[in-house]
Design a protein around this motif. Structure first.
Motif, mmCIF file in Angstrom:
data_model
loop_
_atom_site.group_PDB
_atom_site.id
_atom_site.type_symbol
_atom_site.label_atom_id
_atom_site.label_comp_id
_atom_site.label_asym_id
_atom_site.label_seq_id
_atom_site.Cartn_x
_atom_site.Cartn_y
_atom_site.Cartn_z
ATOM 1 N N GLU A 82 0.842 -1.195 0.000
ATOM 2 C CA GLU A 82 0.000 0.000 0.000
ATOM 3 C C GLU A 82 0.878 1.246 0.000
ATOM 4 O O GLU A 82 1.912 1.286 0.683
ATOM 5 C CB GLU A 82 -0.905 0.016 1.225
ATOM 6 C CG GLU A 82 -1.915 -1.119 1.264
ATOM 7 C CD GLU A 82 -2.791 -1.042 2.500
ATOM 8 O OE1 GLU A 82 -3.627 -0.122 2.583
ATOM 9 O OE2 GLU A 82 -2.606 -1.889 3.400
ATOM 10 N N ILE A 83 0.468 2.243 -0.755
ATOM 11 C CA ILE A 83 1.213 3.495 -0.854
ATOM 12 C C ILE A 83 0.255 4.662 -0.685
ATOM 13 O O ILE A 83 -0.863 4.640 -1.211
ATOM 14 C CB ILE A 83 1.924 3.609 -2.220
ATOM 15 C CG1 ILE A 83 2.924 2.474 -2.402
ATOM 16 C CG2 ILE A 83 2.637 4.952 -2.356
ATOM 17 C CD1 ILE A 83 3.484 2.387 -3.808
ATOM 18 N N ASP A 89 5.145 14.061 0.929
ATOM 19 C CA ASP A 89 5.357 12.918 1.804
ATOM 20 C C ASP A 89 4.866 11.632 1.144
ATOM 21 O O ASP A 89 3.786 11.599 0.536
ATOM 22 C CB ASP A 89 4.627 13.116 3.132
ATOM 23 C CG ASP A 89 5.143 14.328 3.899
ATOM 24 O OD1 ASP A 89 6.354 14.607 3.788
ATOM 25 O OD2 ASP A 89 4.337 14.987 4.579
ATOM 26 N N VAL A 90 5.660 10.570 1.272
ATOM 27 C CA VAL A 90 5.317 9.271 0.703
ATOM 28 C C VAL A 90 5.362 8.224 1.807
ATOM 29 O O VAL A 90 6.355 8.126 2.544
ATOM 30 C CB VAL A 90 6.295 8.870 -0.427
ATOM 31 C CG1 VAL A 90 5.900 7.504 -0.995
ATOM 32 C CG2 VAL A 90 6.304 9.918 -1.532
ATOM 33 N N LEU A 108 8.834 7.273 3.671
ATOM 34 C CA LEU A 108 9.983 7.126 2.782
ATOM 35 C C LEU A 108 10.714 8.445 2.609
ATOM 36 O O LEU A 108 10.116 9.530 2.697
ATOM 37 C CB LEU A 108 9.553 6.609 1.410
ATOM 38 C CG LEU A 108 9.406 5.096 1.235
ATOM 39 C CD1 LEU A 108 8.329 4.538 2.150
ATOM 40 C CD2 LEU A 108 9.114 4.746 -0.216
ATOM 41 N N ASP A 109 11.989 8.352 2.336
ATOM 42 C CA ASP A 109 12.778 9.503 1.914
ATOM 43 C C ASP A 109 12.766 9.476 0.388
ATOM 44 O O ASP A 109 13.433 8.633 -0.225
ATOM 45 C CB ASP A 109 14.209 9.387 2.438
ATOM 46 C CG ASP A 109 15.086 10.545 1.987
ATOM 47 O OD1 ASP A 109 14.623 11.365 1.169
ATOM 48 O OD2 ASP A 109 16.247 10.609 2.434
ATOM 49 N N ALA A 118 10.688 6.636 -8.844
ATOM 50 C CA ALA A 118 10.474 7.822 -8.015
ATOM 51 C C ALA A 118 9.000 8.199 -7.989
ATOM 52 O O ALA A 118 8.301 8.130 -9.007
ATOM 53 C CB ALA A 118 11.307 8.984 -8.536
ATOM 54 N N LEU A 119 8.528 8.582 -6.830
ATOM 55 C CA LEU A 119 7.138 8.985 -6.652
ATOM 56 C C LEU A 119 7.084 10.483 -6.371
ATOM 57 O O LEU A 119 7.594 10.940 -5.353
ATOM 58 C CB LEU A 119 6.512 8.206 -5.493
ATOM 59 C CG LEU A 119 6.430 6.688 -5.690
ATOM 60 C CD1 LEU A 119 6.083 5.998 -4.379
ATOM 61 C CD2 LEU A 119 5.406 6.338 -6.751
#
Length: 240
Positions: A82-83, A89-90, A108-109, A118-119
């Motif tokens: 799940e994301i 912010d992620v 996440l960083d 990359a998100l």
């Protein structure tokens, strides 16, 4: 993880004959232009993307790049990921068994996420269907009203968020995969609503569908969320 992909056979295994589409350069350029215009909504409004690969790997995402909100659920034989994305912010929660990674919500960083996965909400960067890579891989195509058909080169699809193909370690794609068939459908507004790659040439079938244009995307920030461990980042992009 993050991308949706399954491994495929290596060169040398039996493969079905490659289909061909008779389309001249002008037809192909026009068809590609129509498809690119049909994905403009990605940077303009909210939408839903559903992905299925060989009925083994799937994903459901809701994204609003304008208001910087996104959420996704990615499923594979290894478990569900799940994301959630809110502004810069992620967050990620893994239902899969990943070495050194727990099952709680993690922050996440973004700077440490592999480039291909990359998100972010930057224009053109957050399409959970991976449509841009699919369109860039088209070799020949023709548009017939709201239907577009042709062939693409799987080697050019690459990997990233959305539909990806990866061959077995040390292998290559079958030669026929350079002419992999595809079909795409636009809605009455000219938006891409389906991109289908049928099973052929030893590769599994794959499809992405877009819907729910303009539907609000409400994302709740997970509380609490622990910092993602160092062990997570090298594993991003390897699942599926």
């Amino acid at each position: 993880m993050l991308g949706c992909s399954v491994g495929v056979q290596s060169e040398g295994e039996p493969a079905a004959p490659a289909p061909t589409v008779s389309a001249d350069i002008t037809d192909t350029r026009n068809a590609i232009g129509v498809l690119r215009a049909g994905t403009a909504f990605i940077n303009q409004t909210s939408f839903r993307a559903d992905i299925d690969i060989a009925s083994q790997v799937g994903g459901l995402s809701r994204v609003d790049n304008v208001n910087k909100r996104g959420m996704a659920s990615l499923s594979s034989p290894g478990g569900v990921i799940e994301i959630r994305m809110i502004d810069d912010d992620v967050y990620l929660k893994s239902g899969a068994e990943l070495p050194g990674v727990g099952h709680e919500w993690m922050a996440l960083d973004p700077a440490r996420v592999p480039t291909d996965f990359a998100l972010s909400f930057e224009p053109g960067r957050n399409d959970p269907g991976g449509s841009a890579r699919l369109i860039n891989a088209i070799m020949s195509a023709r548009a017939d009203g709201t239907e577009i058909s042709g062939v693409l080169d799987v080697n050019r699809v690459g990997v990233g968020n959305g539909i990806s193909f990866r061959h077995a370690p040390g292998g290559t794609f079958p030669e026929a995969a350079r002419n992999q068939p595809f079909r795409a459908t636009l809605d009455a507004e000219g938006r891409l609503v389906r991109f289908l790659i049928p099973e052929a040439n030893g590769l599994p079938g794959a499809a992405v569908r877009y819907s729910d244009f303009g539907v609000p995307v409400d994302v709740v920030r997970p509380e609490p969320a622990v910092p993602a461990p160092d062990a997570l980042y090298p594993q991003l992009g390897l699942g599926g």
